[in-house]
Design a protein around this motif. Structure first.
Motif, mmCIF file in Angstrom:
data_model
loop_
_atom_site.group_PDB
_atom_site.id
_atom_site.type_symbol
_atom_site.label_atom_id
_atom_site.label_comp_id
_atom_site.label_asym_id
_atom_site.label_seq_id
_atom_site.Cartn_x
_atom_site.Cartn_y
_atom_site.Cartn_z
ATOM 1 N N ARG A 257 0.952 -1.563 0.043
ATOM 2 C CA ARG A 257 -0.047 -0.084 0.045
ATOM 3 C C ARG A 257 1.016 1.640 -0.178
ATOM 4 N NH1 ARG A 257 -3.283 -1.319 4.979
ATOM 5 N NH2 ARG A 257 -2.126 -3.325 5.295
ATOM 6 N N GLN A 258 2.254 1.360 0.278
ATOM 7 C CA GLN A 258 2.753 2.180 -0.404
ATOM 8 C C GLN A 258 2.684 2.778 -1.163
ATOM 9 O OE1 GLN A 258 6.670 0.872 1.518
ATOM 10 N NE2 GLN A 258 8.374 3.034 -0.124
ATOM 11 N N LEU A 259 3.750 4.204 -1.014
ATOM 12 C CA LEU A 259 3.249 4.900 -3.096
ATOM 13 C C LEU A 259 4.417 3.839 -3.645
ATOM 14 C CD1 LEU A 259 3.912 8.573 -2.290
ATOM 15 C CD2 LEU A 259 2.005 7.506 -3.010
ATOM 16 N N SER A 260 3.634 3.762 -5.421
ATOM 17 C CA SER A 260 4.329 3.403 -5.703
ATOM 18 C C SER A 260 5.604 4.649 -6.575
ATOM 19 C CB SER A 260 3.917 2.936 -6.934
ATOM 20 O OG SER A 260 3.341 3.449 -8.181
ATOM 21 N N ILE A 261 7.086 3.509 -7.349
ATOM 22 C CA ILE A 261 7.657 4.460 -7.675
ATOM 23 C C ILE A 261 7.158 5.088 -8.511
ATOM 24 C CG2 ILE A 261 8.847 3.151 -9.453
ATOM 25 C CD1 ILE A 261 11.298 4.021 -7.705
ATOM 26 N N SER A 262 6.022 5.151 -9.544
ATOM 27 C CA SER A 262 5.723 5.832 -10.125
ATOM 28 C C SER A 262 4.391 7.082 -9.760
ATOM 29 C CB SER A 262 4.788 5.414 -12.026
ATOM 30 O OG SER A 262 4.111 4.477 -10.759
ATOM 31 N N GLU A 263 4.434 6.739 -8.450
ATOM 32 C CA GLU A 263 3.688 7.606 -7.638
ATOM 33 C C GLU A 263 4.071 8.583 -6.987
ATOM 34 O OE1 GLU A 263 -0.232 5.397 -6.657
ATOM 35 O OE2 GLU A 263 1.405 4.697 -5.654
ATOM 36 N N ASN B 67 6.356 12.126 -5.822
ATOM 37 C CA ASN B 67 6.627 12.982 -6.895
ATOM 38 C C ASN B 67 8.231 13.424 -6.834
ATOM 39 O OD1 ASN B 67 3.893 13.414 -7.296
ATOM 40 N ND2 ASN B 67 3.505 14.139 -5.382
ATOM 41 N N MET B 68 9.212 14.145 -8.213
ATOM 42 C CA MET B 68 10.148 14.452 -7.926
ATOM 43 C C MET B 68 9.792 16.565 -8.476
ATOM 44 S SD MET B 68 11.678 11.897 -10.331
ATOM 45 C CE MET B 68 11.261 12.419 -11.482
ATOM 46 N N PRO B 69 11.077 16.732 -7.773
ATOM 47 C CA PRO B 69 11.046 18.426 -8.350
ATOM 48 C C PRO B 69 10.793 18.699 -9.189
ATOM 49 C CG PRO B 69 13.234 17.851 -6.647
ATOM 50 C CD PRO B 69 12.384 16.355 -7.496
ATOM 51 N N PHE B 70 10.471 19.826 -9.976
ATOM 52 C CA PHE B 70 10.065 20.388 -10.575
ATOM 53 C C PHE B 70 8.931 19.636 -11.758
ATOM 54 C CE2 PHE B 70 13.987 21.608 -9.990
ATOM 55 C CZ PHE B 70 14.017 22.615 -9.715
ATOM 56 N N GLU B 71 8.300 18.950 -11.063
ATOM 57 C CA GLU B 71 6.283 17.915 -12.070
ATOM 58 C C GLU B 71 7.646 17.092 -12.803
ATOM 59 O OE1 GLU B 71 3.503 20.186 -12.647
ATOM 60 O OE2 GLU B 71 3.814 21.460 -11.272
ATOM 61 N N LEU C 252 9.242 9.995 -13.538
ATOM 62 C CA LEU C 252 9.501 8.531 -14.387
ATOM 63 C C LEU C 252 9.496 8.007 -15.517
ATOM 64 C CD1 LEU C 252 10.522 7.073 -10.470
ATOM 65 C CD2 LEU C 252 12.287 8.122 -11.809
ATOM 66 N N ASP C 253 10.294 7.500 -16.247
ATOM 67 C CA ASP C 253 9.660 6.895 -17.336
ATOM 68 C C ASP C 253 8.947 5.606 -17.755
ATOM 69 O OD1 ASP C 253 9.323 5.940 -20.076
ATOM 70 O OD2 ASP C 253 11.401 5.640 -20.887
ATOM 71 N N TRP D 131 13.843 -0.460 -14.199
ATOM 72 C CA TRP D 131 13.782 -0.601 -12.648
ATOM 73 C C TRP D 131 12.073 -0.737 -12.833
ATOM 74 C CZ3 TRP D 131 18.021 -3.633 -11.451
ATOM 75 C CH2 TRP D 131 19.197 -3.146 -11.901
ATOM 76 N N LEU D 132 11.822 0.396 -13.059
ATOM 77 C CA LEU D 132 10.479 0.317 -13.276
ATOM 78 C C LEU D 132 9.088 -1.099 -13.586
ATOM 79 C CD1 LEU D 132 8.290 2.241 -11.713
ATOM 80 C CD2 LEU D 132 8.510 3.143 -13.815
ATOM 81 N N VAL D 133 9.681 -1.166 -14.418
ATOM 82 C CA VAL D 133 9.458 -1.998 -14.884
ATOM 83 C C VAL D 133 9.462 -3.828 -14.022
ATOM 84 C CG1 VAL D 133 9.190 -3.583 -16.781
ATOM 85 C CG2 VAL D 133 8.779 -1.552 -17.952
ATOM 86 N N LEU D 134 10.357 -3.472 -13.702
ATOM 87 C CA LEU D 134 10.808 -5.381 -12.205
ATOM 88 C C LEU D 134 10.275 -4.902 -11.500
ATOM 89 C CD1 LEU D 134 12.631 -7.285 -12.715
ATOM 90 C CD2 LEU D 134 14.618 -5.727 -11.748
#
Length: 45
Positions: A8-14, A16-20, A23-24, A29-32
Motif C-alpha cells: 500500500r506504500q506509494l509506487s515508484i511511479s507515484e 513526486n519529484m521536483p519540477f514535476e 519517471l519513464d 527498474w520500474l518495469v521490474l
C-alpha cells in the motif's frame, strides 16, 4: 529480520519529484518492480 513495507506504500511511479518530473514507465527498474512478487517474497523470508 527484514523491515517490510506493505504494498500500500506509494509506487515508484507515484513518487513526486521536483519540477514535476515523472519517471519513464518503460524504465527497466520500474518495469521490474511491477513484475517481482514482493508480498510473496516477504512472506517466505
Amino acid at each position: 529480520m527484514i523491515r517490510y513495507k506493505s504494498s500500500r506504500q506509494l509506487s515508484i511511479s507515484e513518487f513526486n519529484m521536483p519540477f514535476e518530473a515523472k519517471l519513464d514507465e518503460n524504465n527497466r527498474w520500474l518495469v521490474l518492480s511491477k513484475i517481482v512478487p514482493w508480498e510473496e517474497l516477504a512472506r517466505l523470508y
